[in-house]
Design an enzyme around this catalytic site. Sequence first.
Site, PDB file in Angstrom:
ATOM      1  N   GLY A  48      12.408 -12.176  30.309  1.00  0.00           N
ATOM      2  CA  GLY A  48      13.167 -12.996  29.903  1.00  0.00           C
ATOM      3  C   GLY A  48      13.604 -14.246  29.821  1.00  0.00           C
ATOM      4  N   GLU A 102      11.478 -19.608  34.252  1.00  0.00           N
ATOM      5  CA  GLU A 102      12.666 -17.701  34.792  1.00  0.00           C
ATOM      6  C   GLU A 102      13.671 -18.530  33.505  1.00  0.00           C
ATOM      7  OE1 GLU A 102      13.277 -15.712  35.434  1.00  0.00           O
ATOM      8  OE2 GLU A 102      12.507 -14.767  37.713  1.00  0.00           O
ATOM      9  N   ASP A 106      19.061 -15.847  40.235  1.00  0.00           N
ATOM     10  CA  ASP A 106      20.078 -14.875  40.550  1.00  0.00           C
ATOM     11  C   ASP A 106      20.076 -14.852  42.363  1.00  0.00           C
ATOM     12  OD1 ASP A 106      22.470 -13.367  40.672  1.00  0.00           O
ATOM     13  OD2 ASP A 106      21.860 -11.767  39.849  1.00  0.00           O
ATOM     14  N   GLY A 108      17.158 -15.203  43.899  1.00  0.00           N
ATOM     15  CA  GLY A 108      16.175 -15.629  44.250  1.00  0.00           C
ATOM     16  C   GLY A 108      15.660 -15.226  44.255  1.00  0.00           C
ATOM     17  N   THR A 110      13.472 -12.774  43.235  1.00  0.00           N
ATOM     18  CA  THR A 110      11.970 -12.718  42.119  1.00  0.00           C
ATOM     19  C   THR A 110      11.163 -13.677  42.626  1.00  0.00           C
ATOM     20  OG1 THR A 110      13.329 -11.508  40.905  1.00  0.00           O
ATOM     21  CG2 THR A 110      11.638 -12.266  39.503  1.00  0.00           C
ATOM     22  N   ASP A 162      18.697  -9.112  28.705  1.00  0.00           N
ATOM     23  CA  ASP A 162      19.606  -8.263  28.559  1.00  0.00           C
ATOM     24  C   ASP A 162      19.747  -7.482  29.057  1.00  0.00           C
ATOM     25  OD1 ASP A 162      17.250  -7.797  30.593  1.00  0.00           O
ATOM     26  OD2 ASP A 162      17.537  -5.215  29.873  1.00  0.00           O
TER      27      ASP A 162
HETATM   28  P1  IMP Z   1      17.228 -11.936  41.012  1.00  0.00           P
HETATM   29  O1  IMP Z   1      15.773 -11.527  41.476  1.00  0.00           O
HETATM   30  O2  IMP Z   1      17.707 -11.753  41.531  1.00  0.00           O
HETATM   31  O3  IMP Z   1      17.487 -14.099  41.080  1.00  0.00           O
HETATM   32  O4  IMP Z   1      17.466 -11.780  39.694  1.00  0.00           O
HETATM   33  C1  IMP Z   1      16.075 -12.241  39.142  1.00  0.00           C
HETATM   34  C2  IMP Z   1      15.994 -11.133  38.027  1.00  0.00           C
HETATM   35  O5  IMP Z   1      17.500 -10.386  37.490  1.00  0.00           O
HETATM   36  C3  IMP Z   1      16.493 -12.101  36.500  1.00  0.00           C
HETATM   37  O6  IMP Z   1      14.584 -12.796  36.016  1.00  0.00           O
HETATM   38  C4  IMP Z   1      16.900 -10.799  35.340  1.00  0.00           C
HETATM   39  O7  IMP Z   1      15.866 -10.277  34.483  1.00  0.00           O
HETATM   40  C5  IMP Z   1      17.921  -9.953  36.133  1.00  0.00           C
HETATM   41  N1  IMP Z   1      19.532 -11.239  36.077  1.00  0.00           N
HETATM   42  C6  IMP Z   1      19.835 -11.260  37.203  1.00  0.00           C
HETATM   43  N2  IMP Z   1      20.682 -11.797  36.681  1.00  0.00           N
HETATM   44  C7  IMP Z   1      20.912 -11.941  35.352  1.00  0.00           C
HETATM   45  C8  IMP Z   1      22.558 -11.186  34.076  1.00  0.00           C
HETATM   46  O8  IMP Z   1      23.569 -12.105  34.500  1.00  0.00           O
HETATM   47  N3  IMP Z   1      21.847 -10.754  32.788  1.00  0.00           N
HETATM   48  C9  IMP Z   1      20.786 -10.522  32.970  1.00  0.00           C
HETATM   49  N4  IMP Z   1      19.459 -10.716  33.479  1.00  0.00           N
HETATM   50  C10 IMP Z   1      19.889 -10.724  35.198  1.00  0.00           C
END
Ligand code: IMP
Length: 180
Positions: A48, A102, A106, A108, A110, A162
Amino acid sequence: MNEIQLHDKHFELFISSEEILTKVAALAKKIEADYEGKEILFLSILNGSFMFTSDLLKNIQKQLEVSFIKVSSYSGTSTTGRVDELIGLATSITDKHIIVVEDIVDTGITIDKVITLLNASNPASISVCTFLYKPSAFKGNSVPQYVGFEIPNKFVVGYGLDYNQLGRNLAALYQLKETN
Ligand code: IMP
């Protein structure tokens, strides 16, 4: 384009390409000032963040290194459960100033995994630069230091992000329409 369709979903324009580029250039200048006299290794998390990384680094007028990595989670043994690993980290990060790039933070989860894995190699410092941050969804430990836009907890596409692999090439950011 004010509205687009990807697969079965409709999205509407949320942040224009001009607004994005202005913000990314400002972030780059902030990083440049904060890291004066220091060498930075940028670690960009695929897929991304490819577009954000490219625009960000074009605006940083100093010598720097960049490497692209992926986080993978695989099943270990029954005692270890799931194991996380970083793929593509070919260079040593020990004693280096790292900025993880990044697309979006979202929940957090990852970014927490990435920081834990990187810390094991004793870098000089680690900070996080994210294009988007959803504070209301965030449950992690590593609050990003550099944020392009704080956005509400809605699904967005474009500028690298995406929906089922489509939309990454869009120069603007779009958000899911309520009436799909
Ligand atoms: P986290 O681990 O929940 O912080 O999510 C991180 C990953 O979720 C990002 O690197 C994105 O690939 C995916 N992601 C989270 N929210 C969105 C969104 O609104 N659109 C597209 N991808 C998202």
